[in-house]
Design a protein around this motif. Structure first.
Motif, PDB file in Angstrom:
ATOM      1  N   ALA A 316       0.827  -1.208   0.000  1.00 36.55           N
ATOM      2  CA  ALA A 316       0.000   0.000   0.000  1.00 36.55           C
ATOM      3  C   ALA A 316       0.860   1.257   0.000  1.00 36.55           C
ATOM      4  N   MET A 317       1.948   1.236   0.766  1.00 40.27           N
ATOM      5  CA  MET A 317       2.813   2.410   0.859  1.00 40.27           C
ATOM      6  C   MET A 317       3.570   2.690  -0.430  1.00 40.27           C
ATOM      7  N   LYS A 318       3.688   1.680  -1.294  1.00 37.12           N
ATOM      8  CA  LYS A 318       4.368   1.866  -2.579  1.00 37.12           C
ATOM      9  C   LYS A 318       3.478   2.582  -3.599  1.00 37.12           C
ATOM     10  N   CYS A 319       2.177   2.644  -3.325  1.00 37.90           N
ATOM     11  CA  CYS A 319       1.252   3.280  -4.264  1.00 37.90           C
ATOM     12  C   CYS A 319       1.271   4.788  -4.040  1.00 37.90           C
ATOM     13  N   THR A 320       2.018   5.476  -4.870  1.00 33.02           N
ATOM     14  CA  THR A 320       2.101   6.934  -4.814  1.00 33.02           C
ATOM     15  C   THR A 320       1.985   7.470  -6.240  1.00 33.02           C
ATOM     16  N   LYS A 321       1.895   8.778  -6.369  1.00 32.74           N
ATOM     17  CA  LYS A 321       1.904   9.364  -7.708  1.00 32.74           C
ATOM     18  C   LYS A 321       2.608  10.712  -7.664  1.00 32.74           C
ATOM     19  N   PRO A 322       3.205  11.112  -8.777  1.00 31.73           N
ATOM     20  CA  PRO A 322       3.943  12.393  -8.804  1.00 31.73           C
ATOM     21  C   PRO A 322       3.005  13.580  -8.607  1.00 31.73           C
ATOM     22  N   ARG A 323       3.522  14.632  -8.017  1.00 28.21           N
ATOM     23  CA  ARG A 323       2.750  15.863  -7.871  1.00 28.21           C
ATOM     24  C   ARG A 323       2.553  16.505  -9.242  1.00 28.21           C
ATOM     25  N   VAL A 324       1.432  17.139  -9.411  1.00 32.12           N
ATOM     26  CA  VAL A 324       1.156  17.906 -10.630  1.00 32.12           C
ATOM     27  C   VAL A 324       1.684  19.326 -10.470  1.00 32.12           C
ATOM     28  N   VAL A 325       1.436  19.904  -9.306  1.00 33.21           N
ATOM     29  CA  VAL A 325       1.886  21.271  -9.036  1.00 33.21           C
ATOM     30  C   VAL A 325       3.222  21.196  -8.306  1.00 33.21           C
ATOM     31  N   GLU A 326       4.272  21.626  -8.982  1.00 30.10           N
ATOM     32  CA  GLU A 326       5.610  21.573  -8.388  1.00 30.10           C
ATOM     33  C   GLU A 326       5.855  22.822  -7.542  1.00 30.10           C
ATOM     34  N   GLU A 327       5.877  22.630  -6.245  1.00 31.39           N
ATOM     35  CA  GLU A 327       6.160  23.721  -5.320  1.00 31.39           C
ATOM     36  C   GLU A 327       6.669  23.120  -4.022  1.00 31.39           C
ATOM     37  N   ASP A 328       7.370  23.897  -3.254  1.00 36.93           N
ATOM     38  CA  ASP A 328       7.938  23.421  -1.999  1.00 36.93           C
ATOM     39  C   ASP A 328       6.855  23.449  -0.928  1.00 36.93           C
TER      40      ASP A 328
END
Length: 343
Positions: A316-328
């Protein structure tokens, strides 16, 4: 453990002569992003930051006409591998004495393993003879108001100052739990709870405000949990009660040298709200087939259900996705992401 304390409180409150079953499972962090397909569909970036869990088909629009979560998702960050729903809330920040902000990390609820995220509950009726109807494809709903800056009708959104271990003995969202954020150090962090309605109009899977198609039962106290009570005639269908429990690890900030000199509480939601009234929860149903109905009929309890397929916490912890909005959003920042849009 917290969920056992909750179950016991419900047992005492309602005089149950049997165990009150409730599904309780972890959903690890999928992504932290400035997207909101429910309130601001298609807007990139959305006005404020959210922390999102569930199926990885989550995106900025998710039009129910063509976005089928189970078929479009390739993984889920939740324990039950047939649950591709998406669950999201606002994000908590700490404001230091020097005016900079730091995102408050989350931690898994007691007894569960997860990478932050949300502990999700699905709670049936207390009466075993009362059936609840699982949500239909395309169903979605919202509790709370991101624009709220004073006490509101979001009676089912509350905060709890957690002890170092275990839990307090007060009932869910009963005093001293409050709509406002705690004002002092919390030895075990801050828990926010968001409890959704349990009555549906039986026709609409959504509404213009994402609230009007559902309702809370008549005469049920703010602290009530579960699909019990009498549904209004306008919303006659009983549905499972969805509840979010989010554990915010404020312990690293329990330092008087970091807090404002006047001693005021330093936490603020990603909506820009320093009091706590604007915490909210969004829900988009995405269980595969009739999985949720089977689980409710079987009155599954905790994170184990012989009617459902499960996956390991590691998977479950491996299921991630990249952010669309790149900001800190994780470093020390001079402004919470999105605050320039609301100023």
């Amino acid at each position: 453990m917290q969920w056992k304390a909750l179950a016991l409180a419900l047992f005492v409150r309602h005089g149950f002569g049997q165990i009150f079953e409730m599904m309780r499972f972890s959903c690890s962090q999928l992504v932290v992003d400035r997207l909101d397909p429910l309130v601001n569909p298609g807007m990139v970036p959305s006005p404020h930051l959210h922390q999102i869990v569930g199926g990885n088909s989550f995106n900025a629009s998710m039009d129910p006409a063509d976005h089928d979560l189970p078929s479009l998702s390739t993984c889920t960050s939740c324990t039950f591998s047939e649950d591709f729903s998406n669950y999201w809330t606002a994000v908590l920040y700490f404001r230091a004495r020097n005016g900079t902000y730091k995102r408050v990390p989350q931690y898994a609820s007691e007894g569960l393993r997860a990478d932050g995220g949300i502990t999700v509950y699905y709670i049936p009726a207390s009466d075993r003879n009362t059936k609840v109807t699982a949500f239909k494809p395309g169903f979605r709903m919202l509790v709370g108001d991101a624009a709220a800056r004073s006490p509101s009708t979001a009676r089912k959104v509350c905060h709890r100052c957690m002890p170092a271990t275990g839990d307090n003995s007060n009932i869910n969202c009963g005093a001293p739990d409050s709509q406002t954020l705690p004002t002092g150090f919390c030895a075990g962090g801050i828990r926010s709870v968001i409890t959704f309605p349990t009555c549906w109009d039986g026709k609409n899977t959504d509404s213009a405000d994402h609230k009007s198609h559902v309702a809370y039962p008549i005469g049920v106290a703010d602290s009530g949990v579960g699909a019990y009570g009498t549904c209004p005639t306008s919303h006659p269908v009983k549905i499972p009660q969805v509840m979010y429990e989010v554990m915010w690890d404020t312990r690293p900030f329990n330092d008087k040298n970091l807090w404002p000199e006047d001693g005021s509480q330093p936490f603020v939601w990603s909506t820009g709200d320093k009091d706590g009234y604007s915490q909210h929860g969004d829900y988009v149903f995405g269980w595969k087939g009739d999985a949720l109905q089977r689980a409710m009929d079987a009155r599954c309890n905790g994170a184990v259900c012989n009617q459902l397929k499960t996956q390991s916490s590691e998977t479950a912890m491996k299921c991630t996705k990249p952010r669309v909005v790149e900001e800190d959003f994780d470093g020390w920042v001079t402004q919470i992401p999105g605050m320039d849009m609301s100023s």
